[in-house]
Design a protein around this motif. Structure first.
Motif, PDB file in Angstrom:
ATOM      1  N   GLN A 221       0.736  -1.382   0.480  1.00 24.03           N
ATOM      2  CA  GLN A 221       0.096  -0.071   0.103  1.00 24.03           C
ATOM      3  C   GLN A 221       0.792   1.576  -0.075  1.00 24.03           C
ATOM      4  O   GLN A 221       0.717   2.259  -0.621  1.00 24.03           O
ATOM      5  N   ASN A 262      -8.687 -11.230   4.458  1.00 26.13           N
ATOM      6  CA  ASN A 262      -8.145 -10.371   4.240  1.00 26.13           C
ATOM      7  C   ASN A 262      -7.975  -9.384   4.103  1.00 26.13           C
ATOM      8  O   ASN A 262      -7.879  -8.087   4.020  1.00 26.13           O
ATOM      9  N   ASP A 264      -8.465  -7.239   0.447  1.00 28.89           N
ATOM     10  CA  ASP A 264      -9.709  -6.940  -0.558  1.00 28.89           C
ATOM     11  C   ASP A 264      -9.362  -7.097  -1.235  1.00 28.89           C
ATOM     12  O   ASP A 264     -10.552  -7.308  -1.884  1.00 28.89           O
ATOM     13  N   LEU A 265      -8.084  -6.709  -2.015  1.00 27.15           N
ATOM     14  CA  LEU A 265      -8.068  -6.760  -3.267  1.00 27.15           C
ATOM     15  C   LEU A 265      -8.004  -8.457  -4.330  1.00 27.15           C
ATOM     16  O   LEU A 265      -9.075  -8.597  -5.644  1.00 27.15           O
ATOM     17  N   TYR A 267     -11.175  -9.829  -3.592  1.00 28.46           N
ATOM     18  CA  TYR A 267     -12.428  -9.853  -3.800  1.00 28.46           C
ATOM     19  C   TYR A 267     -12.488  -8.036  -5.002  1.00 28.46           C
ATOM     20  O   TYR A 267     -13.959  -8.280  -5.416  1.00 28.46           O
ATOM     21  N   SER A 268     -11.336  -7.978  -5.420  1.00 30.85           N
ATOM     22  CA  SER A 268     -11.766  -7.256  -6.451  1.00 30.85           C
ATOM     23  C   SER A 268     -11.575  -7.112  -7.843  1.00 30.85           C
ATOM     24  O   SER A 268     -11.116  -7.831  -8.834  1.00 30.85           O
ATOM     25  N   TYR A 288     -17.352 -14.096  -1.600  1.00 31.46           N
ATOM     26  CA  TYR A 288     -17.126 -13.504  -0.497  1.00 31.46           C
ATOM     27  C   TYR A 288     -16.348 -13.734   0.939  1.00 31.46           C
ATOM     28  O   TYR A 288     -15.725 -14.879   0.867  1.00 31.46           O
ATOM     29  N   PRO A 289     -16.013 -12.606   1.391  1.00 34.45           N
ATOM     30  CA  PRO A 289     -15.252 -12.751   2.868  1.00 34.45           C
ATOM     31  C   PRO A 289     -16.422 -13.821   3.514  1.00 34.45           C
ATOM     32  O   PRO A 289     -17.421 -13.702   3.409  1.00 34.45           O
TER      33      PRO A 289
END
Length: 307
Positions: A221, A262, A264-265, A267-268, A288-289
């Motif tokens: 990040q 955990n 996030d990437l 899910y995108s 899904y998480p």
């Protein structure tokens, strides 16, 4: 109806839960009758683990004033359906042992066992993400991505274990030779490429620095080049590995679990990588998480004895 009893046998801790008989009435406010943990103390050997399970069960009985008619247990590794012996467990003292038979003799109740990743998949289907989203899928694939990589398959709300007890074990399919040797004896398994320790080793190979994956994500990040390469390795190989599962069983829903869930990437950008490799011109599978966190294992064990 009887209360539902489950135990999650881990390498470092054993957790037990007792759920009310009407657990399905209000999933969002489900309150266990009891939930306790004790240390596994696996270094003391196989028989000690059996007696720790017995000890935990007695503690649950004392707390609830109830006694189980049967017990669901989630385990590291799996029980071979032909020999009845444990195999593929990273708690190595369990391997080659008749765990189900010995527990039934010690506890004097029927025991139903399944791999911990299977328990995760069952819990997220019946209690967790799938249930809370009010979905009604035919096929759910539950993924564990953490220290190890595993999976479980649920069809029409029932766990599929398979002829050899290895249904859903996508973590030990070949993915990329660069992953190197796996503890299972093969080379380049999914687990050697996209588990947490595998990604940490990859980052160390680029930088000489041995740091935790959480820190690698933070550095990504912040624009760290080696961290970016590491996350790219995760995303690309995640897409390849999950696309194989989708091509074969075509699940309606995939629920991710473990520490990597955990990120996030996944899910995108992770979805884009799956689309890249899946044998279809679009991706209809929902990713899904998890909803249950570290509750999934013990709740899934209880689900083994729930219709």
């Amino acid at each position: 109806m009887e209360a539902i009893w489950g135990i999650d046998l881990g390498g470092t801790k054993i957790e037990g839960v007792v759920l009310p008989a009407d657990w399905q009435r209000n999933l969002q406010q489900l309150q266990p009758l009891a939930r306790l943990r004790i240390d596994t103390e696996a270094d003391k050997g196989y028989m000690h683990i059996l007696h720790q399970i017995q000890k935990l069960l007695q503690m649950l009985e004392q707390e609830t004033g109830l006694k189980p008619a049967r017990l669901g247990i989630g385990t590291p590794g799996t029980r071979d359906p032909v020999t009845g012996l444990m195999k593929n467990s990273n708690t190595v003292c369990l391997n080659g042992q008749p765990l189900k038979k010995d527990l039934e003799a010690l506890l004097r109740i029927p025991v139903i066992m399944a791999n911990d990743a299977n328990c995760f998949a069952l819990a997220e289907s019946r209690l967790g993400r799938v249930a809370l989203e009010q979905l009604h899928p035919e096929v759910v694939f539950g993924v564990i991505m953490g220290t190890g990589v595993g999976g479980g398959l649920v069809v029409r709300n029932q766990l599929i274990q398979g002829a050899q007890g290895i249904a859903g074990e996508w973590g030990h399919n070949f993915l990329d030779a660069s992953g190197g040797p796996c503890y299972c004896g093969k080379t380049g398994c999914v687990e050697t490429v996209i588990s947490g320790p595998a990604l940490e080793r990859y980052y160390a190979s680029l930088t000489g620095q041995h740091i935790k994956l959480k820190t690698i994500v933070q550095r990504f990040q912040e624009g760290d080049a080696a961290a970016s390469q590491t996350i790219e390795r995760l995303l690309e190989n995640f897409g390849k590995a999950i696309s194989v599962v989708i091509n074969i069983v075509d699940p309606d829903v995939v629920v991710l679990g473990g520490g990597l869930a955990n990120i996030d990437l996944l899910y995108s950008e992770g979805l884009q990588r799956i689309r890249k490799y899946v044998f279809n011109n679009r991706l209809d599978t929902r990713i899904y998480p998890p909803a249950l966190g570290d509750s999934a294992g013990v709740f899934g064990a209880a689900m083994l004895v729930s219709a």
